[in-house]
Design an enzyme around this catalytic site. Structure first.
Site, PDB file in Angstrom:
ATOM      1  N   ARG A 115       0.877  -1.179   0.000  1.00  0.00           N
ATOM      2  CA  ARG A 115       0.000   0.000   0.000  1.00  0.00           C
ATOM      3  C   ARG A 115       0.914   1.229   0.000  1.00  0.00           C
ATOM      4  O   ARG A 115       1.430   1.624   1.044  1.00  0.00           O
ATOM      5  CB  ARG A 115      -0.895   0.054   1.256  1.00  0.00           C
ATOM      6  CG  ARG A 115      -1.833  -1.081   1.552  1.00  0.00           C
ATOM      7  CD  ARG A 115      -3.136  -1.153   0.785  1.00  0.00           C
ATOM      8  NE  ARG A 115      -3.876  -0.001   0.413  1.00  0.00           N
ATOM      9  CZ  ARG A 115      -4.988   0.452   1.015  1.00  0.00           C
ATOM     10  NH1 ARG A 115      -5.453  -0.129   2.080  1.00  0.00           N
ATOM     11  NH2 ARG A 115      -5.651   1.479   0.521  1.00  0.00           N
ATOM     12  N   ASP A 262      -4.151   9.654   5.100  1.00  0.00           N
ATOM     13  CA  ASP A 262      -3.193   8.575   4.827  1.00  0.00           C
ATOM     14  C   ASP A 262      -1.782   9.108   4.736  1.00  0.00           C
ATOM     15  O   ASP A 262      -0.816   8.382   4.975  1.00  0.00           O
ATOM     16  CB  ASP A 262      -3.576   7.846   3.541  1.00  0.00           C
ATOM     17  CG  ASP A 262      -4.791   6.980   3.815  1.00  0.00           C
ATOM     18  OD1 ASP A 262      -5.905   7.518   3.797  1.00  0.00           O
ATOM     19  OD2 ASP A 262      -4.597   5.781   4.109  1.00  0.00           O
TER      20      ASP A 262
HETATM   21  O1  MRU Z   1      -7.994   2.337   1.634  1.00  0.00           O
HETATM   22  P1  MRU Z   1      -8.156   2.458   3.130  1.00  0.00           P
HETATM   23  O2  MRU Z   1      -9.444   1.882   3.617  1.00  0.00           O
HETATM   24  O3  MRU Z   1      -6.951   1.932   3.867  1.00  0.00           O
HETATM   25  O4  MRU Z   1      -8.214   4.017   3.373  1.00  0.00           O
HETATM   26  C1  MRU Z   1      -8.347   4.500   4.679  1.00  0.00           C
HETATM   27  C2  MRU Z   1      -8.542   5.953   4.745  1.00  0.00           C
HETATM   28  O5  MRU Z   1      -8.511   6.652   3.778  1.00  0.00           O
HETATM   29  C3  MRU Z   1      -8.679   6.533   6.107  1.00  0.00           C
HETATM   30  O6  MRU Z   1      -9.523   7.630   6.099  1.00  0.00           O
HETATM   31  C4  MRU Z   1      -7.278   6.955   6.574  1.00  0.00           C
HETATM   32  O7  MRU Z   1      -6.406   5.870   6.485  1.00  0.00           O
HETATM   33  C5  MRU Z   1      -7.290   7.434   7.941  1.00  0.00           C
HETATM   34  S1  MRU Z   1      -7.457   6.081   9.046  1.00  0.00           S
HETATM   35  C6  MRU Z   1      -7.310   6.576  10.640  1.00  0.00           C
END
Ligand code: MRU
Length: 375
Positions: A115, A262
């Site tokens: 990721r 993120d």
């Molecule tokens: O693709 P994801 O579900 O991992 O994306 C998560 C998000 O965008 C959240 O809003 C972000 O990671 C903040 S989590 C505390």
């Protein structure tokens, strides 16, 4: 191990594993932990229908769990990455310290690629690698020490989230109607959450808040995960389609937008789940505060602005299918960026564990980085 929600609450599921060395007795939900010589994590792809725990004995299994969103959310991904690397360290057939460190670095790169946007992943991997490189003792002691370090990162995440909730809930006024996006609760972290943690704290303080939960296409983290979490905590909430946000704002039904991140660039540009940028523009147009909550480990001080943030492109099936059912015709071309970048100009404040940053973010974030943790 599998429990149906109707028969057993998540609380019971987690308390059924009381021996975990890393369990925090004050927590009532935990997404990832070490137990019985393996990494255990809640499979978020099965929620809200089933509460299932995935057990990983090999680092490749944890990496696959990250890639396929079994565990997701920036802070949780970071902790999972740390546990993956610690697992790898236990099986490396290295004869020398150099060989061990080289193999560990190589695996760390592979984990990082699962990721690319959430900077917490590279942050946690870097922390473990630095620990290993700087360890003055016998390198054969490192596997168990790295596991302890991964456990420490997990424990710190809970404390960090509690501090974010304390700072952030001071902004919330009684009776506020808060719109949130994606999932930023316990499931996106080790426990408690960031943006949803703030909402949870405000609720626990008796502020009478109401949450609008955007469903969050394409993977529906809002509809599946946030909606499920708010029900667990008893927070009054309404699920809406992403498209309904503007209309609700226009009708005066939203007092604040509160989201996670993120990766945050040095200047305060915020990468978050695709669609966040649209919400920020809507909030600005309607004069509504747009607040971001994230640990300082989500701030990438090496990235001068949002253009430096890599945006993950995910499989087209996430768009063409819902719940395994094809909804778009075969052959249609698909773009599926998982994140977008909200320019700092649209952000009212960034809540961290060390306090609240306000514009200009370059100075305020830097100030928080050098400030000691305040409890
Ligand atoms: O693709 P994801 O579900 O991992 O994306 C998560 C998000 O965008 C959240 O809003 C972000 O990671 C903040 S989590 C505390």
């Amino acid at each position: 191990m599998q429990f149906r929600i109707g028969n057993f609450g998540l609380r019971i599921l987690l308390y059924s594993n009381p021996k975990s060395a890393f369990r925090n007795s004050k927590s009532n939900m935990r997404t990832i932990w070490w137990e019985e010589e393996r990494v255990k994590l809640l499979d978020q792809t099965k929620l809200p229908h089933r509460v299932e725990v995935v057990e990983c004995t090999r680092w490749e299994e944890v990496a696959e769990a990250i890639r396929t969103l079994k565990i997701r959310g920036a802070p949780a991904i970071g902790v999972a990455g740390a546990f993956a690397l610690a697992l790898a360290a236990r099986t490396l057939p290295s004869r020398t310290r150099e060989e061990f460190l080289e193999a560990l670095t190589h695996i760390s790169r592979q984990i990082q690629q699962t990721r690319p946007t959430a900077v917490n992943l590279s942050w946690a991997l870097h922390r473990l690698l630095q620990f290993a490189r700087n360890y003055p003792g016998n390198f054969q002691e490192l596997p168990s020490l790295l596991l302890e370090e991964a456990g420490r990162i997990a424990q710190e995440d809970i404390e960090t989230n509690r501090a974010i909730a304390r700072h952030g809930s001071s902004l919330i006024k009684p009776g506020e109607r808060i719109l949130t996006y994606c999932n930023t609760g316990s499931l996106a972290t080790v426990d408690y959450g960031t943006a949803l943690g703030i909402i949870r704290a405000a609720h626990e303080q008796g502020k009478g808040v109401h949450v609008y939960v955007c469903e969050t296409r394409p993977v529906l983290q809002g509809a599946r995960l946030t909606a499920w979490e708010v029900l667990q905590y008893g927070i009054p909430a309404t699920l809406i389609t992403d498209n309904a946000a503007g209309f609700l704002m226009r009708k005066g039904q939203v007092d604040r937008v509160l989201v996670g991140a993120d990766r945050i660039a040095r200047n305060g540009d915020v990468a978050n789940k695709i669609g966040t940028y649209t919400l920020a523009i809507l909030a600005r147009f309607h004069g509504i505060p747009f607040i971001v909550a994230a640990p300082l480990s989500s701030v990438d001080f090496e990235a001068p602005d949002g253009w430096a943030i890599p945006i993950e492109e995910r499989p087209p099936e996430e768009v063409t299918h819902i719940g395994g059912l094809r909804i778009a015709p075969e052959g249609i071309q698909v773009a599926n960026p998982a994140f977008d970048v909200t320019p700092a100009d649209l952000v009212t404040a960034i809540v961290t564990e060390r306090g609240i940053a306000t514009p200009p973010f370059k100075e305020s974030l830097e100030g928080l980085r050098s400030r000691a943790m305040v409890s």
